[in-house]
Design a protein around this motif. Structure first.
Motif, PDB file in Angstrom:
ATOM      1  N   MET A 105     -19.629  16.763  -4.423  1.00  0.00           N
ATOM      2  CA  MET A 105     -19.128  16.006  -3.249  1.00  0.00           C
ATOM      3  C   MET A 105     -20.383  16.069  -2.243  1.00  0.00           C
ATOM      4  SD  MET A 105     -15.781  16.368  -1.041  1.00  0.00           S
ATOM      5  CE  MET A 105     -15.410  17.259  -2.556  1.00  0.00           C
ATOM      6  N   GLN A 106     -21.104  15.023  -1.947  1.00  0.00           N
ATOM      7  CA  GLN A 106     -22.470  15.143  -0.962  1.00  0.00           C
ATOM      8  C   GLN A 106     -22.259  14.511   0.024  1.00  0.00           C
ATOM      9  OE1 GLN A 106     -24.613  17.299  -1.458  1.00  0.00           O
ATOM     10  NE2 GLN A 106     -25.668  16.683   0.210  1.00  0.00           N
ATOM     11  N   TYR A 107     -20.912  14.004   0.432  1.00  0.00           N
ATOM     12  CA  TYR A 107     -21.209  13.088   1.667  1.00  0.00           C
ATOM     13  C   TYR A 107     -20.837  13.898   2.805  1.00  0.00           C
ATOM     14  CZ  TYR A 107     -16.423  13.587  -0.301  1.00  0.00           C
ATOM     15  OH  TYR A 107     -15.286  14.050  -0.652  1.00  0.00           O
ATOM     16  N   GLY A 108     -21.575  15.151   2.760  1.00  0.00           N
ATOM     17  CA  GLY A 108     -21.490  15.723   4.118  1.00  0.00           C
ATOM     18  C   GLY A 108     -20.447  17.068   4.218  1.00  0.00           C
ATOM     19  N   VAL A 109     -19.787  16.990   2.956  1.00  0.00           N
ATOM     20  CA  VAL A 109     -18.751  17.831   2.831  1.00  0.00           C
ATOM     21  C   VAL A 109     -19.089  19.232   2.295  1.00  0.00           C
ATOM     22  CG1 VAL A 109     -16.324  18.328   2.033  1.00  0.00           C
ATOM     23  CG2 VAL A 109     -16.933  15.973   2.948  1.00  0.00           C
ATOM     24  N   LEU A 145     -27.782   9.923 -14.334  1.00  0.00           N
ATOM     25  CA  LEU A 145     -27.838  10.334 -13.091  1.00  0.00           C
ATOM     26  C   LEU A 145     -27.312   9.615 -12.034  1.00  0.00           C
ATOM     27  CD1 LEU A 145     -28.852  13.118 -11.743  1.00  0.00           C
ATOM     28  CD2 LEU A 145     -31.115  12.016 -11.260  1.00  0.00           C
ATOM     29  N   LYS A 146     -27.943   8.438 -11.982  1.00  0.00           N
ATOM     30  CA  LYS A 146     -27.177   7.536 -10.853  1.00  0.00           C
ATOM     31  C   LYS A 146     -25.760   7.311 -11.013  1.00  0.00           C
ATOM     32  CE  LYS A 146     -31.422   4.855  -9.837  1.00  0.00           C
ATOM     33  NZ  LYS A 146     -32.024   3.372 -10.215  1.00  0.00           N
ATOM     34  N   PHE A 147     -25.240   7.282 -11.988  1.00  0.00           N
ATOM     35  CA  PHE A 147     -23.716   7.077 -12.555  1.00  0.00           C
ATOM     36  C   PHE A 147     -23.116   8.374 -11.883  1.00  0.00           C
ATOM     37  CE2 PHE A 147     -20.261   8.148 -15.257  1.00  0.00           C
ATOM     38  CZ  PHE A 147     -19.347   6.866 -14.902  1.00  0.00           C
ATOM     39  N   ALA A 148     -23.479   9.517 -12.457  1.00  0.00           N
ATOM     40  CA  ALA A 148     -22.676  10.606 -11.884  1.00  0.00           C
ATOM     41  C   ALA A 148     -22.940  10.986 -10.494  1.00  0.00           C
ATOM     42  CB  ALA A 148     -23.405  12.007 -12.757  1.00  0.00           C
ATOM     43  N   GLU A 149     -24.048  10.718  -9.926  1.00  0.00           N
ATOM     44  CA  GLU A 149     -24.005  10.569  -8.486  1.00  0.00           C
ATOM     45  C   GLU A 149     -23.077   9.648  -7.763  1.00  0.00           C
ATOM     46  OE1 GLU A 149     -28.026  10.256  -7.702  1.00  0.00           O
ATOM     47  OE2 GLU A 149     -28.587  12.582  -7.866  1.00  0.00           O
ATOM     48  N   ALA A 150     -23.019   8.466  -8.245  1.00  0.00           N
ATOM     49  CA  ALA A 150     -22.018   7.682  -7.583  1.00  0.00           C
ATOM     50  C   ALA A 150     -20.637   8.205  -7.739  1.00  0.00           C
ATOM     51  CB  ALA A 150     -22.294   6.388  -8.073  1.00  0.00           C
TER      52      ALA A 150
END
Length: 308
Positions: free
Chosen positions: A1-5, A258-263
């Motif tokens: 989770m990279q949305y700042g958390v 990579l884009k799929f996993a990051e999404a």
């Protein structure tokens, strides 16, 4: 989770105005609204149990509740940073991210030890009795000390950076792909690959052995422990599968994967917060197993008049 958390330290932050970000913020807000009061009530219930001399199992549950509450109390900060800029400075970025990682590792250790402890206490009670209070305190203290040490790398990797959207974000910064892969492998190993076989082993042994127990309340508490463990893995397995996908995508250089996993990181990351929110409902569903014992009785073995 990279949305700042900060739990999944490998994906990219979505644009603050995107539907995905708004949906994620809404989910996190719901987790805060339901999870914080729920976990506080659970901690009150468990503290009352412990005052009456309850067993060691509720102490581990209480540590898990504290860990969940630590994560949930910080959600308003992360929600604000999702919808706006990170305006809280570098020091808070590192400290708050560290707290989230600390609670993550402590949750994993609590859930793992819950399975081991329940197995030993139910099927080998004499061995467990030999630990006594000092051994119990050492286990709880060890959980928090070890999880704090395991989380230290987040203090180094967390940075406040400007994203493609022109906004400031608190996120992990990697020098190269090797560091990124190494971190993902470490997290996947410590948080999934190593504890999962242990949990499965003791879950199977406990499930087989507890059916032979003559004490109804032993069944009840054991069922509660099993529900906690299964709930934890239900919400965390997608996150670890996504991390494994990220590792593979980076290693083979597959841009689309990579884009799929990051999404998918935001989705699987949100599930981990839902786990902290759901735990109080698991306790409530099994509330009878946490009923205070009658004076002069063993809370785990004598009250057979109710529950389930």
């Amino acid at each position: 989770m990279q949305y700042g958390v900060g739990r999944n330290i490998s994906s990219n932050i979505s644009l603050p105005s995107s539907p995905e970000t708004l949906a994620t913020s809404s989910v996190l807000g719901l987790c805060f609204a339901l999870g914080v009061p729920g976990n506080i009530l659970v901690l009150v219930l468990l503290s009352r149990w412990l005052k009456t001399g309850g067993s060691f199992t509720p102490r581990l549950m209480m540590s898990l509740g504290v860990s969940d509450l630590m994560t949930l109390l910080l959600l308003p900060v992360w929600i604000y940073s999702l919808l706006h800029d990170w305006v809280f400075g570098l020091a808070l970025c590192k400290i708050l991210s560290y707290v989230v990682y600390w609670s993550l590792y402590s949750s994993m250790l609590c859930v793992t030890i819950l399975s081991v402890q329940r197995y030993v206490q139910v099927l080998h009670p004499q061995k467990w009795a030999n630990l006594r209070a000092r051994g119990h305190n050492g286990i709880v203290g060890g959980i928090w000390i070890l999880s704090g040490l395991l989380s230290c790398y987040s203090l180094v990797q967390r940075r406040v950076t400007t994203g493609k959207d022109g906004r400031l974000h608190c996120r992990a910064y990697f020098q190269n792909y090797s560091e990124r892969v190494t971190t993902l492998v470490w997290e996947t190993s410590v948080l999934f690959a190593l504890p999962f076989p242990v949990l499965v082993y003791f879950y199977v042994r406990l499930h087989r052995g507890v059916s032979q127990s003559a004490f109804i309340t032993t069944h009840r508490m054991t069922r509660l422990v099993i529900r906690i463990v299964l709930t934890f893995f239900f919400f965390w397995v997608p996150h670890h599968i996504n991390n494994i996908t990220l590792i593979v995508a980076v290693l083979i250089g597959h841009e689309q994967l990579l884009k799929f996993a990051e999404a998918g990181s935001n989705v699987t990351g949100a599930l981990t917060f839902i786990n902290s929110c759901v735990n109080p409902f698991v306790y409530a569903f099994s509330a009878r197993a946490l009923r205070q014992p009658r004076p002069g009785t063993d809370s785990l073995q004598t009250d057979q008049s109710s529950f389930f």
